[in-house]
Scaffold this motif. Structure first.
Motif, PDB file in Angstrom:
ATOM      1  N   THR A 117       0.840  -1.198   0.000  1.00 52.08           N
ATOM      2  CA  THR A 117       0.000   0.000   0.000  1.00 52.08           C
ATOM      3  C   THR A 117       0.873   1.245   0.000  1.00 52.08           C
ATOM      4  OG1 THR A 117      -0.172  -0.152   2.409  1.00 52.08           O
ATOM      5  CG2 THR A 117      -1.968  -1.117   1.107  1.00 52.08           C
ATOM      6  N   SER A 118       0.279   2.376  -0.350  1.00 53.10           N
ATOM      7  CA  SER A 118       1.082   3.547  -0.711  1.00 53.10           C
ATOM      8  C   SER A 118       1.008   4.732   0.246  1.00 53.10           C
ATOM      9  CB  SER A 118       0.672   4.030  -2.111  1.00 53.10           C
ATOM     10  OG  SER A 118      -0.732   4.260  -2.179  1.00 53.10           O
ATOM     11  N   LEU A 119       0.124   4.712   1.234  1.00 54.55           N
ATOM     12  CA  LEU A 119       0.029   5.846   2.142  1.00 54.55           C
ATOM     13  C   LEU A 119       1.332   6.004   2.916  1.00 54.55           C
ATOM     14  CD1 LEU A 119      -1.794   8.065   3.364  1.00 54.55           C
ATOM     15  CD2 LEU A 119      -2.421   6.431   5.138  1.00 54.55           C
ATOM     16  N   ASN A 150      -6.470   9.370  -7.895  1.00 59.49           N
ATOM     17  CA  ASN A 150      -6.342  10.512  -6.974  1.00 59.49           C
ATOM     18  C   ASN A 150      -6.448  10.081  -5.511  1.00 59.49           C
ATOM     19  OD1 ASN A 150      -9.010   9.815  -6.934  1.00 59.49           O
ATOM     20  ND2 ASN A 150      -9.800  11.899  -7.081  1.00 59.49           N
ATOM     21  N   TRP A 151      -5.986   8.861  -5.222  1.00 54.53           N
ATOM     22  CA  TRP A 151      -6.040   8.364  -3.859  1.00 54.53           C
ATOM     23  C   TRP A 151      -4.807   7.526  -3.577  1.00 54.53           C
ATOM     24  CZ3 TRP A 151      -5.941   3.090  -4.166  1.00 54.53           C
ATOM     25  CH2 TRP A 151      -6.462   2.505  -5.332  1.00 54.53           C
ATOM     26  N   VAL A 152      -4.576   7.266  -2.293  1.00 54.85           N
ATOM     27  CA  VAL A 152      -3.519   6.359  -1.857  1.00 54.85           C
ATOM     28  C   VAL A 152      -4.150   5.308  -0.956  1.00 54.85           C
ATOM     29  CG1 VAL A 152      -1.584   7.949  -2.110  1.00 54.85           C
ATOM     30  CG2 VAL A 152      -2.914   7.948   0.014  1.00 54.85           C
ATOM     31  N   SER A 153      -3.470   4.178  -0.811  1.00 53.99           N
ATOM     32  CA  SER A 153      -4.057   3.044  -0.104  1.00 53.99           C
ATOM     33  C   SER A 153      -3.386   2.811   1.238  1.00 53.99           C
ATOM     34  CB  SER A 153      -3.918   1.785  -0.971  1.00 53.99           C
ATOM     35  OG  SER A 153      -2.538   1.548  -1.258  1.00 53.99           O
ATOM     36  N   SER A 154      -4.108   2.118   2.114  1.00 52.97           N
ATOM     37  CA  SER A 154      -3.569   1.735   3.424  1.00 52.97           C
ATOM     38  C   SER A 154      -4.382   0.570   3.969  1.00 52.97           C
ATOM     39  CB  SER A 154      -3.616   2.919   4.403  1.00 52.97           C
ATOM     40  OG  SER A 154      -4.960   3.294   4.686  1.00 52.97           O
ATOM     41  N   ASP A 155      -3.888  -0.024   5.069  1.00 57.25           N
ATOM     42  CA  ASP A 155      -4.646  -1.005   5.866  1.00 57.25           C
ATOM     43  C   ASP A 155      -5.127  -2.208   5.053  1.00 57.25           C
ATOM     44  OD1 ASP A 155      -4.535   0.796   8.146  1.00 57.25           O
ATOM     45  OD2 ASP A 155      -6.049   1.981   7.114  1.00 57.25           O
ATOM     46  N   PHE A 166      -9.049  -2.958   1.651  1.00 55.48           N
ATOM     47  CA  PHE A 166      -8.114  -1.904   2.028  1.00 55.48           C
ATOM     48  C   PHE A 166      -8.872  -0.583   2.166  1.00 55.48           C
ATOM     49  CE2 PHE A 166      -8.326  -1.744  -2.550  1.00 55.48           C
ATOM     50  CZ  PHE A 166      -8.175  -0.408  -2.890  1.00 55.48           C
ATOM     51  N   THR A 167      -8.157   0.461   2.550  1.00 57.89           N
ATOM     52  CA  THR A 167      -8.740   1.781   2.690  1.00 57.89           C
ATOM     53  C   THR A 167      -8.209   2.698   1.595  1.00 57.89           C
ATOM     54  OG1 THR A 167      -8.950   1.552   5.091  1.00 57.89           O
ATOM     55  CG2 THR A 167      -9.007   3.792   4.204  1.00 57.89           C
ATOM     56  N   LYS A 168      -9.128   3.361   0.892  1.00 53.56           N
ATOM     57  CA  LYS A 168      -8.748   4.390  -0.077  1.00 53.56           C
ATOM     58  C   LYS A 168      -8.738   5.734   0.651  1.00 53.56           C
ATOM     59  CE  LYS A 168     -10.561   4.495  -4.138  1.00 53.56           C
ATOM     60  NZ  LYS A 168     -11.543   4.469  -5.252  1.00 53.56           N
ATOM     61  N   ASN A 169      -7.633   6.446   0.568  1.00 57.74           N
ATOM     62  CA  ASN A 169      -7.469   7.725   1.245  1.00 57.74           C
ATOM     63  C   ASN A 169      -7.397   8.829   0.204  1.00 57.74           C
ATOM     64  OD1 ASN A 169      -6.684   6.738   4.215  1.00 57.74           O
ATOM     65  ND2 ASN A 169      -5.625   5.437   2.730  1.00 57.74           N
ATOM     66  N   THR A 170      -8.425   9.661   0.164  1.00 53.45           N
ATOM     67  CA  THR A 170      -8.519  10.739  -0.824  1.00 53.45           C
ATOM     68  C   THR A 170      -8.360  12.071  -0.119  1.00 53.45           C
ATOM     69  OG1 THR A 170     -10.069   9.380  -2.094  1.00 53.45           O
ATOM     70  CG2 THR A 170      -9.918  11.720  -2.669  1.00 53.45           C
ATOM     71  N   SER A 171      -7.462  12.899  -0.624  1.00 53.09           N
ATOM     72  CA  SER A 171      -7.248  14.208  -0.016  1.00 53.09           C
ATOM     73  C   SER A 171      -8.500  15.064  -0.187  1.00 53.09           C
ATOM     74  CB  SER A 171      -6.045  14.902  -0.669  1.00 53.09           C
ATOM     75  OG  SER A 171      -5.850  16.170  -0.115  1.00 53.09           O
ATOM     76  N   THR A 179      -4.701  15.422   5.054  1.00 52.78           N
ATOM     77  CA  THR A 179      -6.008  15.153   5.638  1.00 52.78           C
ATOM     78  C   THR A 179      -6.836  14.399   4.609  1.00 52.78           C
ATOM     79  OG1 THR A 179      -5.921  17.169   6.971  1.00 52.78           O
ATOM     80  CG2 THR A 179      -8.081  16.165   6.637  1.00 52.78           C
ATOM     81  N   TYR A 180      -7.283  13.178   4.970  1.00 56.26           N
ATOM     82  CA  TYR A 180      -7.902  12.306   3.989  1.00 56.26           C
ATOM     83  C   TYR A 180      -9.350  11.970   4.332  1.00 56.26           C
ATOM     84  CZ  TYR A 180      -3.049  11.415   2.558  1.00 56.26           C
ATOM     85  OH  TYR A 180      -1.757  11.545   2.139  1.00 56.26           O
ATOM     86  N   ILE A 181     -10.105  11.708   3.274  1.00 49.88           N
ATOM     87  CA  ILE A 181     -11.391  11.037   3.404  1.00 49.88           C
ATOM     88  C   ILE A 181     -11.122   9.549   3.211  1.00 49.88           C
ATOM     89  CG2 ILE A 181     -13.686  10.737   2.426  1.00 49.88           C
ATOM     90  CD1 ILE A 181     -13.501  13.623   1.422  1.00 49.88           C
ATOM     91  N   GLU A 182     -11.487   8.739   4.197  1.00 47.24           N
ATOM     92  CA  GLU A 182     -11.213   7.308   4.159  1.00 47.24           C
ATOM     93  C   GLU A 182     -12.439   6.551   3.652  1.00 47.24           C
ATOM     94  OE1 GLU A 182      -9.995   6.189   8.050  1.00 47.24           O
ATOM     95  OE2 GLU A 182      -8.073   7.245   7.931  1.00 47.24           O
ATOM     96  N   THR A 183     -12.220   5.715   2.631  1.00 52.88           N
ATOM     97  CA  THR A 183     -13.308   4.952   2.035  1.00 52.88           C
ATOM     98  C   THR A 183     -12.915   3.479   1.956  1.00 52.88           C
ATOM     99  OG1 THR A 183     -13.846   6.858   0.636  1.00 52.88           O
ATOM    100  CG2 THR A 183     -14.837   4.747   0.044  1.00 52.88           C
ATOM    101  N   PRO A 184     -13.722   2.566   2.492  1.00 50.48           N
ATOM    102  CA  PRO A 184     -13.426   1.136   2.348  1.00 50.48           C
ATOM    103  C   PRO A 184     -13.480   0.724   0.874  1.00 50.48           C
ATOM    104  CG  PRO A 184     -15.043   1.508   4.071  1.00 50.48           C
ATOM    105  CD  PRO A 184     -14.917   2.794   3.316  1.00 50.48           C
ATOM    106  N   ALA A 185     -12.583  -0.143   0.471  1.00 50.31           N
ATOM    107  CA  ALA A 185     -12.555  -0.621  -0.917  1.00 50.31           C
ATOM    108  C   ALA A 185     -12.086  -2.062  -0.935  1.00 50.31           C
ATOM    109  CB  ALA A 185     -11.647   0.257  -1.766  1.00 50.31           C
ATOM    110  N   ARG A 186     -12.259  -2.699  -2.092  1.00 51.81           N
ATOM    111  CA  ARG A 186     -11.864  -4.095  -2.242  1.00 51.81           C
ATOM    112  C   ARG A 186     -11.249  -4.298  -3.615  1.00 51.81           C
ATOM    113  NH1 ARG A 186     -15.953  -8.963  -0.917  1.00 51.81           N
ATOM    114  NH2 ARG A 186     -15.187  -8.486   1.168  1.00 51.81           N
ATOM    115  N   LEU A 187     -10.171  -5.057  -3.635  1.00 52.37           N
ATOM    116  CA  LEU A 187      -9.514  -5.451  -4.882  1.00 52.37           C
ATOM    117  C   LEU A 187      -9.657  -6.953  -5.007  1.00 52.37           C
ATOM    118  CD1 LEU A 187      -7.681  -4.423  -7.238  1.00 52.37           C
ATOM    119  CD2 LEU A 187      -5.728  -5.034  -5.803  1.00 52.37           C
ATOM    120  N   THR A 188     -10.150  -7.417  -6.152  1.00 54.50           N
ATOM    121  CA  THR A 188     -10.340  -8.848  -6.322  1.00 54.50           C
ATOM    122  C   THR A 188      -9.836  -9.275  -7.685  1.00 54.50           C
ATOM    123  OG1 THR A 188     -11.932 -10.663  -6.125  1.00 54.50           O
ATOM    124  CG2 THR A 188     -12.673  -8.706  -7.303  1.00 54.50           C
TER     125      THR A 188
END
Length: 204
Positions: A117-119, A150-155, A166-171, A179-188
């Motif tokens: 992940t990239s955060l 336009n986002w970075v990943s974490s968790d 994972f979590t998508k973190n969008t500025s 300061t990010y808006i955190e959005t749950p996401a899934r990669l499959t």
């Protein structure tokens, strides 16, 4: 005994955190990892050999132990520069062969892949937004990455061998990029990798 007043203790900085991770990792290594000195980290391989990572002051690089990933049979060493966050060496516990990656690997349950992940990664990172690596004869090879978003990943957490939550973190503010808006996401993976909708529709 009562604990010291935390207000009187200096706050923990990044260096303290790195040291705490290393101390815990070495203690859990069962004698396979040790420090000859502050300047030299040693890893004892399963074939009986020992490899050493020595601090190079000319390059401004310090080697810190980051832990063992049993799923991919690898020791992880953090190469910490005097500035920025640095990168990581994924070191095979038998051969000592190493591969450089730009984030801490999170291995899949079956040990065939790991995700990065990239955060928090520095400007030189090649993680992209998120990337998946495949183990080929115990050698990591990058399988794919998602770039240019336009986002970075974490968790990252593997739900199974082909699905990553994972979590998508969008500025949310150009003037405050950390300061990010955190959005749950899934990669499959279903033949080709795809990113499921951000709202996790249908996920339980």
């Amino acid at each position: 005994k009562s604990l010291p007043n935390s207000a009187k203790r200096p706050p923990m900085d990044w260096s303290d955190s790195l040291n705490a991770v290393e101390v815990a990792g070495i203690a859990a290594s069962g004698g396979k990892v040790s420090r000859a000195s502050f300047w030299e980290l040693r890893i004892h391989l399963l074939d009986g050999r020992t490899i050493a990572f020595k601090t190079d002051s000319t390059m401004g690089m310090i080697y810190r132990y980051a832990g063992y990933l049993k799923e991919i049979h690898s020791q992880v060493v953090h190469r910490v520069p005097y500035e920025d966050t640095g990168n990581y060496l994924v070191v095979d516990d038998s051969t000592g062969d190493s591969t450089t990656v730009w984030a801490v690997p999170v291995p899949s349950p079956d040990g065939t892949r790991f995700v990065l992940t990239s955060l928090g990664e520095d400007a030189e990172s090649d993680v992209g937004n998120i990337s998946v690596w495949r183990m080929v004869r115990r050698k990591p090879q990058r399988e794919f990455s998602i770039d240019g978003q336009n986002w970075v990943s974490s968790d990252a957490v593997w739900r199974d061998s082909v699905t990553i939550d994972f979590t998508k973190n969008t500025s949310q503010d150009a003037n405050d990029p950390f300061t990010y808006i955190e959005t749950p996401a899934r990669l499959t993976r279903t033949g080709t990798p795809r990113l499921l909708p951000e709202n996790r529709a249908g996920i339980r």
